[in-house]
Design a protein around this motif. Structure first.
Motif, PDB file in Angstrom:
ATOM      1  N   ARG A  55       0.831  -1.196   0.000  1.00 43.80           N
ATOM      2  CA  ARG A  55       0.000   0.000   0.000  1.00 43.80           C
ATOM      3  C   ARG A  55       0.875   1.259   0.000  1.00 43.80           C
ATOM      4  NH1 ARG A  55      -5.062  -1.428   0.253  1.00 43.80           N
ATOM      5  NH2 ARG A  55      -5.608  -3.439   1.175  1.00 43.80           N
ATOM      6  N   THR A  56       0.485   2.248  -0.781  1.00 44.58           N
ATOM      7  CA  THR A  56       1.226   3.504  -0.888  1.00 44.58           C
ATOM      8  C   THR A  56       0.634   4.530   0.066  1.00 44.58           C
ATOM      9  OG1 THR A  56      -0.138   4.560  -2.579  1.00 44.58           O
ATOM     10  CG2 THR A  56       1.546   2.998  -3.331  1.00 44.58           C
ATOM     11  N   THR A  57       1.359   5.623   0.252  1.00 46.62           N
ATOM     12  CA  THR A  57       0.862   6.701   1.105  1.00 46.62           C
ATOM     13  C   THR A  57      -0.314   7.430   0.471  1.00 46.62           C
ATOM     14  OG1 THR A  57       2.533   8.172   0.141  1.00 46.62           O
ATOM     15  CG2 THR A  57       3.106   7.068   2.200  1.00 46.62           C
ATOM     16  N   ASP A  58      -0.568   7.160  -0.799  1.00 41.65           N
ATOM     17  CA  ASP A  58      -1.725   7.746  -1.479  1.00 41.65           C
ATOM     18  C   ASP A  58      -2.933   6.808  -1.458  1.00 41.65           C
ATOM     19  OD1 ASP A  58      -0.274  10.034  -2.158  1.00 41.65           O
ATOM     20  OD2 ASP A  58       0.549   9.046  -3.937  1.00 41.65           O
ATOM     21  N   ALA A  59      -2.893   5.746  -0.633  1.00 34.64           N
ATOM     22  CA  ALA A  59      -3.986   4.781  -0.466  1.00 34.64           C
ATOM     23  C   ALA A  59      -4.207   3.932  -1.706  1.00 34.64           C
ATOM     24  CB  ALA A  59      -5.273   5.484  -0.065  1.00 34.64           C
ATOM     25  N   THR A  60      -3.166   3.745  -2.522  1.00 35.09           N
ATOM     26  CA  THR A  60      -3.245   2.829  -3.660  1.00 35.09           C
ATOM     27  C   THR A  60      -2.419   1.592  -3.342  1.00 35.09           C
ATOM     28  OG1 THR A  60      -1.355   3.918  -4.725  1.00 35.09           O
ATOM     29  CG2 THR A  60      -3.552   4.711  -5.294  1.00 35.09           C
ATOM     30  N   VAL A  61      -2.493   0.595  -4.282  1.00 40.19           N
ATOM     31  CA  VAL A  61      -1.831  -0.689  -4.070  1.00 40.19           C
ATOM     32  C   VAL A  61      -0.827  -0.928  -5.190  1.00 40.19           C
ATOM     33  CG1 VAL A  61      -2.183  -3.185  -4.024  1.00 40.19           C
ATOM     34  CG2 VAL A  61      -3.751  -1.676  -2.796  1.00 40.19           C
ATOM     35  N   LEU A  62       0.323  -1.494  -4.837  1.00 43.14           N
ATOM     36  CA  LEU A  62       1.340  -1.860  -5.818  1.00 43.14           C
ATOM     37  C   LEU A  62       1.642  -3.344  -5.687  1.00 43.14           C
ATOM     38  CD1 LEU A  62       3.870   1.082  -5.331  1.00 43.14           C
ATOM     39  CD2 LEU A  62       2.165   0.857  -7.148  1.00 43.14           C
ATOM     40  N   CYS A  73       7.949   4.176   4.219  1.00 48.39           N
ATOM     41  CA  CYS A  73       8.038   5.108   5.341  1.00 48.39           C
ATOM     42  C   CYS A  73       8.119   4.317   6.646  1.00 48.39           C
ATOM     43  CB  CYS A  73       6.813   6.025   5.349  1.00 48.39           C
ATOM     44  SG  CYS A  73       6.692   7.108   6.793  1.00 48.39           S
ATOM     45  N   THR A  74       9.087   4.638   7.482  1.00 46.25           N
ATOM     46  CA  THR A  74       9.250   3.902   8.740  1.00 46.25           C
ATOM     47  C   THR A  74       8.209   4.292   9.781  1.00 46.25           C
ATOM     48  OG1 THR A  74      10.864   5.551   9.487  1.00 46.25           O
ATOM     49  CG2 THR A  74      11.724   3.573   8.426  1.00 46.25           C
ATOM     50  N   ASP A  75       7.474   5.371   9.537  1.00 45.90           N
ATOM     51  CA  ASP A  75       6.442   5.784  10.495  1.00 45.90           C
ATOM     52  C   ASP A  75       5.091   5.165  10.170  1.00 45.90           C
ATOM     53  OD1 ASP A  75       8.316   7.249  11.831  1.00 45.90           O
ATOM     54  OD2 ASP A  75       7.203   9.132  11.783  1.00 45.90           O
ATOM     55  N   CYS A  76       4.565   5.410   8.953  1.00 45.15           N
ATOM     56  CA  CYS A  76       3.226   4.921   8.599  1.00 45.15           C
ATOM     57  C   CYS A  76       3.261   3.619   7.807  1.00 45.15           C
ATOM     58  CB  CYS A  76       2.460   5.985   7.817  1.00 45.15           C
ATOM     59  SG  CYS A  76       3.146   6.314   6.155  1.00 45.15           S
ATOM     60  N   THR A  77       4.445   3.155   7.412  1.00 44.88           N
ATOM     61  CA  THR A  77       4.709   1.917   6.653  1.00 44.88           C
ATOM     62  C   THR A  77       4.216   1.977   5.216  1.00 44.88           C
ATOM     63  OG1 THR A  77       2.706   0.696   7.273  1.00 44.88           O
ATOM     64  CG2 THR A  77       4.587   0.579   8.803  1.00 44.88           C
ATOM     65  N   GLY A  78       3.645   3.100   4.778  1.00 46.71           N
ATOM     66  CA  GLY A  78       3.241   3.235   3.385  1.00 46.71           C
ATOM     67  C   GLY A  78       4.447   3.463   2.483  1.00 46.71           C
ATOM     68  N   TYR A  79       4.263   3.127   1.180  1.00 48.30           N
ATOM     69  CA  TYR A  79       5.343   3.317   0.203  1.00 48.30           C
ATOM     70  C   TYR A  79       5.187   4.670  -0.480  1.00 48.30           C
ATOM     71  CZ  TYR A  79       6.873  -1.480   0.850  1.00 48.30           C
ATOM     72  OH  TYR A  79       7.379  -2.637   1.385  1.00 48.30           O
ATOM     73  N   GLY A 100       6.486  12.359   2.921  1.00 50.36           N
ATOM     74  CA  GLY A 100       6.278  13.784   3.084  1.00 50.36           C
ATOM     75  C   GLY A 100       5.212  14.111   4.102  1.00 50.36           C
ATOM     76  N   ALA A 101       4.146  13.315   4.164  1.00 51.22           N
ATOM     77  CA  ALA A 101       3.069  13.582   5.108  1.00 51.22           C
ATOM     78  C   ALA A 101       3.548  13.418   6.545  1.00 51.22           C
ATOM     79  CB  ALA A 101       1.885  12.653   4.831  1.00 51.22           C
ATOM     80  N   CYS A 102       4.322  12.340   6.807  1.00 49.76           N
ATOM     81  CA  CYS A 102       4.827  12.119   8.163  1.00 49.76           C
ATOM     82  C   CYS A 102       5.883  13.147   8.536  1.00 49.76           C
ATOM     83  CB  CYS A 102       5.401  10.708   8.287  1.00 49.76           C
ATOM     84  SG  CYS A 102       4.143   9.400   8.249  1.00 49.76           S
TER      85      CYS A 102
END
Length: 407
Positions: A55-62, A73-79, A100-102
């Motif tokens: 899952r990406t930080t934009d709520a999509t899937v890869l 991202c080591t904080d939210c685990t999103g890519y 960037g969001a975190c």
């Protein structure tokens, strides 16, 4: 007739049989039945169904192939493709990657621009991360302000300057005065009114000539200097040091207080043997009360610690691993530094400090086990009795009598 070798195709998710017409292939190479295919994600990049969801930080899937080149991202685990460096002070230089969001949740270093879990305010108002702090800053020699490594003082602590007052780390080649074997180096810390600083420096330089020089010292605030002599024999110091200078400095408004002291360096070559060094150190530490009375202070910068007292045998044999702020600093390679004395501009008190340094060395030079066992040679009374027959130490004896510790 040959036996059929057709192998049934199974759904990778539920293991039910599928056919070539009903199977759905994923980007990861899995085969899915019509019931399972809708429950598996579709990769936002290649638009293939994938069983491995990233899952990406934009709520999509890869899928596993398309996620290559993205950073987790080591904080939210999103890519994310917009990764930032986070200086995590808890892990020193082991930086972390965040999106960037975190990153918006953290402060930013004003020097390197990276996000950081902790900032440090430096002179000038910038906030820097731990890495930039360690690489570029240290504390002011006088206070806790963080300043650039190539500076010694912050703007508020910067001393009044004079060309004749050298940096604190100035150390010229020593010039020996008088006859050895024991040589003494006097360090006399002096405070001055700011308006009379230049006059005081000029007066000191005129009187001292090549015998001594002046230095900055972090303990001398708000204004002043440290007078440092080249090595002198006690006889030379007693008869050739410009003692009227101290009165001239007093007349200019110079003064001493509890913040400043006298340090006397004693040349290691002035001792006859390790046993002599041991006797001298032992004598100093066994007589803490009369010695601190003579010194006119008990100071955290010159401690009579139990550890130092128990370690004199090691110090006598060359061990220099010790706290420099002991009564006797054993760390210098060529000298012992006697740090005990309060500073003074009274000639008798300064002369007494030099006389005690020299006299205690000469007293312990010939001190024998019989002297110690039969005549209590370690005791202060034995030392003051020895002084009375030696006029070269008369300023010391006079000071001891003024302080009521001459016996």
């Amino acid at each position: 007739m040959p036996t059929s070798t057709v192998v049934d195709l199974l759904c990778s998710h539920c293991s039910h049989p599928v056919t070539d017409t009903t199977v759905t292939a994923t980007a990861a190479g899995d085969s899915l039945c019509p019931d399972c295919a809708p429950t598996i994600a579709v990769c936002a990049e290649c638009e293939e169904i994938t069983h491995e969801v990233h899952r990406t930080t934009d709520a999509t899937v890869l899928c596993a192939q398309c996620v290559s080149g993205w950073t987790q991202c080591t904080d939210c685990t999103g890519y994310t493709r917009d990764s930032r460096v986070l200086i995590d002070d808890r892990h020193a230089r082991h930086d972390r990657s965040i999106c960037g969001a975190c990153a918006d949740a953290y402060a930013s270093c004003d020097e390197c621009g990276h996000s950081t879990t902790e900032t440090f305010r430096v002179e000038g108002g910038n906030d820097v991360c731990r890495v930039c702090l360690d690489d570029n800053y240290h504390e002011c020699a006088e206070c806790f302000t963080l300043i650039a490594y190539d500076e010694t003082y912050c703007e508020g602590c910067s001393p009044v300057e004079h060309d004749a007052v050298h940096r604190y780390d100035y150390k010229p080649c020593p010039r020996f005065h008088g006859e050895g074997p024991l040589f003494l180096g006097l360090e006399l810390e002096i405070k001055t009114p700011e308006r009379r600083f230049e006059d005081a420096v000029d007066t000191a330089v005129d009187h001292l000539g090549e015998l001594a020089y002046l230095k900055e010292d972090g303990s001398i605030r708000p204004c002043g200097f440290e007078l440092v002599t080249h090595p002198m024999s006690h006889e030379y110091a007693r008869t050739r040091f410009p003692w009227p200078l101290l009165r001239r400095l007093r007349l200019l408004g110079c003064y001493t207080d509890t913040d400043v002291g006298i340090h006397v360096h004693l040349s290691r070559d002035g001792f006859s043997s390790p046993a002599h060094i041991y006797r001298w150190l032992k004598f100093i530490y066994r007589n803490e009360i009369p010695v601190t009375t003579l010194a006119r202070r008990s100071s955290t910068w010159a401690v009579f610690s139990p550890d130092a007292r128990s370690s004199v045998i090691h110090y006598a044999n060359g061990d220099r691993h010790a706290n420099r702020y002991e009564a006797v600093n054993v760390r210098p390679p060529d000298t012992f530094e006697l740090r005990i004395f309060a500073s003074s501009l009274q000639p008798q008190q300064v002369q007494a400090a030099l006389a005690f340094a020299a006299g205690s060395v000469e007293y312990t030079r010939s001190l024998t086990p019989a002297d110690i066992a039969r005549y209590r040679g370690w005791e202060w009374t034995a030392f003051t009795t020895w002084l009375r027959g030696r006029p070269e130490y008369s300023p010391l004896l006079a000071e001891l009598e003024d302080l009521a510790c001459a016996s």
